[in-house]
Design a protein around this motif. Structure first.
Motif, PDB file in Angstrom:
ATOM      1  N   ALA A 102       8.901 -68.015  52.723  1.00 46.76           N
ATOM      2  CA  ALA A 102       7.497 -68.409  52.488  1.00 46.76           C
ATOM      3  C   ALA A 102       6.558 -67.285  52.936  1.00 46.76           C
ATOM      4  O   ALA A 102       5.561 -66.985  52.258  1.00 46.76           O
ATOM      5  CB  ALA A 102       7.186 -69.710  53.230  1.00 46.76           C
ATOM      6  N   ILE A 103       6.877 -66.657  54.074  1.00 48.78           N
ATOM      7  CA  ILE A 103       6.035 -65.565  54.576  1.00 48.78           C
ATOM      8  C   ILE A 103       6.110 -64.368  53.627  1.00 48.78           C
ATOM      9  O   ILE A 103       5.091 -63.738  53.328  1.00 48.78           O
ATOM     10  CB  ILE A 103       6.420 -65.207  56.036  1.00 48.78           C
ATOM     11  CG1 ILE A 103       5.993 -66.357  56.965  1.00 48.78           C
ATOM     12  CG2 ILE A 103       5.799 -63.877  56.466  1.00 48.78           C
ATOM     13  CD1 ILE A 103       6.502 -66.243  58.395  1.00 48.78           C
ATOM     14  N   TRP A 104       7.299 -64.074  53.119  1.00 49.80           N
ATOM     15  CA  TRP A 104       7.413 -62.999  52.119  1.00 49.80           C
ATOM     16  C   TRP A 104       6.514 -63.301  50.913  1.00 49.80           C
ATOM     17  O   TRP A 104       5.727 -62.459  50.470  1.00 49.80           O
ATOM     18  CB  TRP A 104       8.857 -62.859  51.628  1.00 49.80           C
ATOM     19  CG  TRP A 104       9.622 -61.691  52.181  1.00 49.80           C
ATOM     20  CD1 TRP A 104      10.649 -61.745  53.079  1.00 49.80           C
ATOM     21  CD2 TRP A 104       9.443 -60.301  51.859  1.00 49.80           C
ATOM     22  NE1 TRP A 104      11.117 -60.472  53.329  1.00 49.80           N
ATOM     23  CE2 TRP A 104      10.393 -59.574  52.600  1.00 49.80           C
ATOM     24  CE3 TRP A 104       8.562 -59.601  51.028  1.00 49.80           C
ATOM     25  CZ2 TRP A 104      10.507 -58.184  52.524  1.00 49.80           C
ATOM     26  CZ3 TRP A 104       8.664 -58.213  50.957  1.00 49.80           C
ATOM     27  CH2 TRP A 104       9.630 -57.532  51.696  1.00 49.80           C
ATOM     28  N   MET A 105       6.669 -64.505  50.362  1.00 47.52           N
ATOM     29  CA  MET A 105       5.944 -64.849  49.128  1.00 47.52           C
ATOM     30  C   MET A 105       4.438 -64.801  49.355  1.00 47.52           C
ATOM     31  O   MET A 105       3.699 -64.230  48.540  1.00 47.52           O
ATOM     32  CB  MET A 105       6.390 -66.236  48.632  1.00 47.52           C
ATOM     33  CG  MET A 105       7.842 -66.257  48.189  1.00 47.52           C
ATOM     34  SD  MET A 105       8.355 -67.794  47.370  1.00 47.52           S
ATOM     35  CE  MET A 105       8.624 -68.901  48.756  1.00 47.52           C
ATOM     36  N   ALA A 106       3.977 -65.379  50.460  1.00 53.26           N
ATOM     37  CA  ALA A 106       2.525 -65.454  50.700  1.00 53.26           C
ATOM     38  C   ALA A 106       1.950 -64.104  51.115  1.00 53.26           C
ATOM     39  O   ALA A 106       0.834 -63.750  50.711  1.00 53.26           O
ATOM     40  CB  ALA A 106       2.229 -66.513  51.765  1.00 53.26           C
TER      41      ALA A 106
END
Ligand code: DHB
Ligand code: MG
Length: 246
Positions: free
Chosen positions: A93-97
């Motif tokens: 999620a941190i990668w995507m955001a």
């Protein structure tokens, strides 16, 4: 017993990666060039993995190249709302955001400890405003989200990552399919499982759940799908990539 089955299979995949050390080396070499340490999200991602290890989370997060691939797909497709089933420590999620300033992520995590670690990691990364962690079973939470979407209280999702228990892959897929926008991708992680995917006699519930989702999505109307095999620091595995046409 499903948990011991899962961890044995995961441990075997990690052993496989150690034997095939070049899989790791290629990931490391490639990321050093494609995503050097000077990138703005490097520290947040490293701290997320370190905090997840320190909190004894299993090392089931996507590899860096896998997570960056999803982030780049989201950018290419102009996705503004993504859904994740299985937050773990928040790494994907941190990668995507962090790679997509336009993106909001809604992520469901059944394990309360994992959810707490993920929320801390997300806050630490400065992304609490754009990544929402919903703690609870996806079997309960996905139908609730679907109601909100169908009522118009929540926008449809342009990308879904299914990366939780493998037994319910097909259930998660069907509910996700009801709340995506046209041309959304639904990605199901870990379907290849060291090639065990092809073994119709395998009694491992995760293998059965992976075969079920591959076969049923394959015969679903309005969805085109492909299984991508992968090697890398997470061993030999791969995901089901499904494009919803309408
Ligand atoms: C397992 C789950 C995952 O999501 C993963 O990426 C690797 C292993 C598991 O439960 O075995
Ligand atoms: Mg996974």
């Amino acid at each position: 017993m499903p948990f011991s089955t899962h961890s044995t299979a995961a441990a075997q995949r990690l052993d496989f990666a150690q034997e095939n050390y070049r899989w790791n080396e290629v990931d490391t070499y490639s990321m050093a060039h494609s995503h050097p340490a000077s990138r703005p999200n490097t520290q947040a991602l490293q701290e997320t993995l370190a905090a997840s290890d320190a909190s004894a989370l299993p090392r089931y997060a996507l590899s860096a190249p896998q997570a960056k691939f999803l982030a780049l797909h989201i950018r290419t497709a102009g996705v503004t709302h993504a859904l994740e089933v299985g937050t773990l420590g928040g790494y994907a999620a941190i990668w995507m955001a962090s790679e997509n300033p336009q993106l909001h992520v809604t992520s469901i995590e059944r394990n309360a400890h994992h959810a707490a670690v993920a929320r801390r990691n997300i806050a630490q990364a400065g992304l609490a405003a754009r990544i929402e962690v919903i703690q609870g079973s996806a079997l309960d939470m996905l139908p609730r989200l679907r109601e909100e979407v169908q009522r118009g209280d929540r926008p449809r999702f342009g990308f879904v990552l299914i990366d939780a228990d493998k037994v319910n892959n097909w259930v998660y897929f069907q509910v996700a399919r009801d709340m995506v926008s046209p041309h959304a991708v639904i990605c199901v992680d870990n379907v290849v499982r060291d090639g065990e995917l092809v073994d119709g006699d395998d009694v491992d519930p995760s293998v059965r759940g992976s075969r079920e989702v591959v076969e049923k999505v394959g015969s679903m109307s309005g969805v085109d799908s492909v299984v991508m095999q992968m090697v890398g620091e997470k061993g030999y595995d791969g995901w089901l990539w499904a494009v919803v046409n309408d």
